[in-house]
Design a protein around this motif. Structure first.
Motif, PDB file in Angstrom:
ATOM      1  N   GLN A  13     -61.017 -53.781  84.276  1.00 13.78           N
ATOM      2  CA  GLN A  13     -61.194 -52.613  85.141  1.00 13.78           C
ATOM      3  C   GLN A  13     -62.324 -52.821  86.150  1.00 13.78           C
ATOM      4  O   GLN A  13     -62.193 -52.457  87.324  1.00 13.78           O
ATOM      5  N   ALA A  14     -63.413 -53.420  85.722  1.00 12.53           N
ATOM      6  CA  ALA A  14     -64.536 -53.649  86.631  1.00 12.53           C
ATOM      7  C   ALA A  14     -64.126 -54.545  87.796  1.00 12.53           C
ATOM      8  O   ALA A  14     -64.446 -54.263  88.954  1.00 12.53           O
ATOM      9  N   VAL A  15     -63.404 -55.619  87.505  1.00 14.52           N
ATOM     10  CA  VAL A  15     -62.962 -56.529  88.563  1.00 14.52           C
ATOM     11  C   VAL A  15     -61.974 -55.813  89.487  1.00 14.52           C
ATOM     12  O   VAL A  15     -62.044 -55.947  90.717  1.00 14.52           O
ATOM     13  N   GLN A  16     -61.075 -55.033  88.930  1.00  9.20           N
ATOM     14  CA  GLN A  16     -60.131 -54.274  89.750  1.00  9.20           C
ATOM     15  C   GLN A  16     -60.858 -53.287  90.649  1.00  9.20           C
ATOM     16  O   GLN A  16     -60.497 -53.123  91.819  1.00  9.20           O
ATOM     17  N   GLN A  17     -61.904 -52.651  90.145  1.00  4.97           N
ATOM     18  CA  GLN A  17     -62.673 -51.709  90.961  1.00  4.97           C
ATOM     19  C   GLN A  17     -63.403 -52.411  92.089  1.00  4.97           C
ATOM     20  O   GLN A  17     -63.449 -51.914  93.213  1.00  4.97           O
ATOM     21  N   MET A  18     -63.976 -53.595  91.806  1.00  2.17           N
ATOM     22  CA  MET A  18     -64.647 -54.360  92.860  1.00  2.17           C
ATOM     23  C   MET A  18     -63.653 -54.755  93.946  1.00  2.17           C
ATOM     24  O   MET A  18     -63.954 -54.687  95.144  1.00  2.17           O
ATOM     25  N   THR A  19     -62.466 -55.161  93.529  1.00  2.00           N
ATOM     26  CA  THR A  19     -61.439 -55.567  94.483  1.00  2.00           C
ATOM     27  C   THR A  19     -60.982 -54.382  95.328  1.00  2.00           C
ATOM     28  O   THR A  19     -60.814 -54.514  96.546  1.00  2.00           O
ATOM     29  N   MET A  20     -60.811 -53.223  94.705  1.00  2.00           N
ATOM     30  CA  MET A  20     -60.423 -52.021  95.462  1.00  2.00           C
ATOM     31  C   MET A  20     -61.513 -51.643  96.460  1.00  2.00           C
ATOM     32  O   MET A  20     -61.224 -51.267  97.591  1.00  2.00           O
ATOM     33  N   PHE A  21     -62.776 -51.755  96.054  1.00  2.00           N
ATOM     34  CA  PHE A  21     -63.888 -51.467  96.958  1.00  2.00           C
ATOM     35  C   PHE A  21     -63.852 -52.415  98.155  1.00  2.00           C
ATOM     36  O   PHE A  21     -64.014 -51.989  99.297  1.00  2.00           O
TER      37      PHE A  21
END
Length: 134
Positions: free
Chosen positions: A87-95
């Motif tokens: 989830q953290a990596v997905q959030q960074m990518t979305m940002f």
């Protein structure tokens, strides 16, 4: 220079938009960070890449890299298998996507982007201008 003087803070964001292997590699780097080996693992990945989504960064290979680096493989494998950082990596990518990032490397400086590997002087010019505006 700028970091040591407390004028600039550096952060690292994963931008995992090249498929599953990109996501897995970013998660693996975070698992290595749990053992204070983020940058070593990061560098190892860059030294062992051989094209996008061609198997170099499969889950099994990422675990083998951790073993090669003498990480605690039990802890590393548990971290990676659990999806602890998915989830953290997905959030960074979305940002990054919200910022309009569509290639790497990219450097975001106070909301502005500097794309590609650039000479220090390029960063110096941007940073100096921002510091003068303060």
């Amino acid at each position: 220079m700028y970091v040591n003087e407390g004028k600039v803070r550096v952060g690292f964001f994963h931008v995992a938009f090249l498929g599953d292997e990109s996501q897995w590699a970013a998660e693996a780097a975070e698992c290595a960070a749990d053992q204070d080996k983020f940058w070593e693992f990061h560098d190892y990945l860059f030294e062992h890449q051989n094209g996008e989504n061609q198997g170099a960064f499969s889950i099994d290979n990422l675990k083998a890299f951790a073993a090669d680096m003498k990480l605690d493989t039990e802890a590393f494998n548990e971290c990676l298998d659990s999806g602890k950082y998915t989830q953290a990596v997905q959030q960074m990518t979305m940002f990054a996507n919200q910022l309009g990032v569509n290639s790497t490397p990219i450097f975001v400086i106070n909301g502005g982007a500097v794309q590609g590997a650039q000479a220090f002087e390029v960063f110096q010019q941007v940073i100096d201008q921002l510091l003068e505006e303060q």
